[in-house]
Enzyme design. Structure first.
Site, short mmCIF file in Angstrom:
data_model
loop_
_atom_site.label_atom_id
_atom_site.label_comp_id
_atom_site.label_asym_id
_atom_site.label_seq_id
_atom_site.Cartn_x
_atom_site.Cartn_y
_atom_site.Cartn_z
N HIS A 149 15.23 -0.02 2.46
CA HIS A 149 14.13 -0.27 3.40
C HIS A 149 14.18 -1.73 3.81
O HIS A 149 14.75 -2.58 3.11
CB HIS A 149 12.79 0.04 2.75
CG HIS A 149 12.55 1.49 2.52
ND1 HIS A 149 11.31 1.99 2.20
CD2 HIS A 149 13.39 2.56 2.54
CE1 HIS A 149 11.39 3.30 2.06
NE2 HIS A 149 12.64 3.67 2.25
N GLU A 167 12.01 -4.12 3.74
CA GLU A 167 11.45 -5.06 2.77
C GLU A 167 12.42 -5.32 1.63
O GLU A 167 12.63 -6.47 1.23
CB GLU A 167 10.14 -4.52 2.17
CG GLU A 167 9.06 -4.24 3.19
CD GLU A 167 9.01 -2.80 3.68
OE1 GLU A 167 7.89 -2.28 3.87
OE2 GLU A 167 10.08 -2.18 3.89
N CYS A 216 5.64 0.89 1.67
CA CYS A 216 5.53 2.10 0.86
C CYS A 216 5.43 1.70 -0.62
O CYS A 216 5.48 0.52 -0.97
CB CYS A 216 6.75 2.99 1.09
SG CYS A 216 8.29 2.34 0.38
#
Length: 175
Positions: free
Chosen positions: A65, A67, A95
């Protein structure tokens, strides 16, 4: 073509809008590669030290992801897995996996653009950073360039649905 991610490192970031603008450029890069358009930058002492965009499909890595990619990049660049005092700018609410990585890397502040009603755990599906069992506190700011971040996602998924519909029409009917 979107921005070269490496060119962003070292860039001065004066405020949250500037940080989110860079994250949006990385989201555009993800979209160009067929990934869900999420981008992230990590800023420390007013400079970008890490960048990331979504790449689980192209990288064959479900943990890739934006991040997590930005955290990995920043940790490599500074030579430390702790990013204490840094700010993470990300276009979409993190998330649960990314929120855990934020805690473990000791990021001090998270600034996100739009909410993610299904998987976002900052305020949508859960309030993860408020959990009493956490050993690290994270300041959170949501809604920075929210409309632009939401539009990026909406347009990406609309185009993806239109492409799938076009493929269905072009395919011969099954007997």
């Amino acid at each position: 073509m979107a921005v070269d991610p490496v060119s962003l490192c070292g860039l001065d970031i004066a405020d949250d809008e500037a940080g989110m603008a860079c994250a949006l450029e990385l989201a555009a890069l993800a979209a160009e590669q067929g990934e869900v358009p999420v981008g992230a930058v990590i800023v420390s002492d007013g400079k970008i030290i890490g960048v990331g965009s979504n790449s689980p499909i192209t990288g064959l890595d479900p943990t890739a992801h934006a991040e997590v990619n930005a955290i990995r990049d920043a940790a490599q660049r500074i030579g430390n897995y702790r990013l204490s005092g840094a700010t993470l700018y990300v276009t979409v609410e993190p998330c649960s996996m990314c929120s855990g990585a934020i805690i473990h890397s000791r990021i001090g502040r998270v600034v996100y653009g739009t909410t993610e009603p299904k998987a976002g755990v900052v305020e949508s599906a859960e309030c993860f950073f408020e959990k009493p069992f956490l050993n690290w506190q994270v300041e959170v700011v949501g809604g920075v360039k929210a409309e632009q971040c939401a539009t990026t996602m909406t347009e990406f998924f609309a185009a993806r649905r239109a492409g799938k519909k076009k493929l269905k029409k072009a395919s011969p009917a099954a007997d």
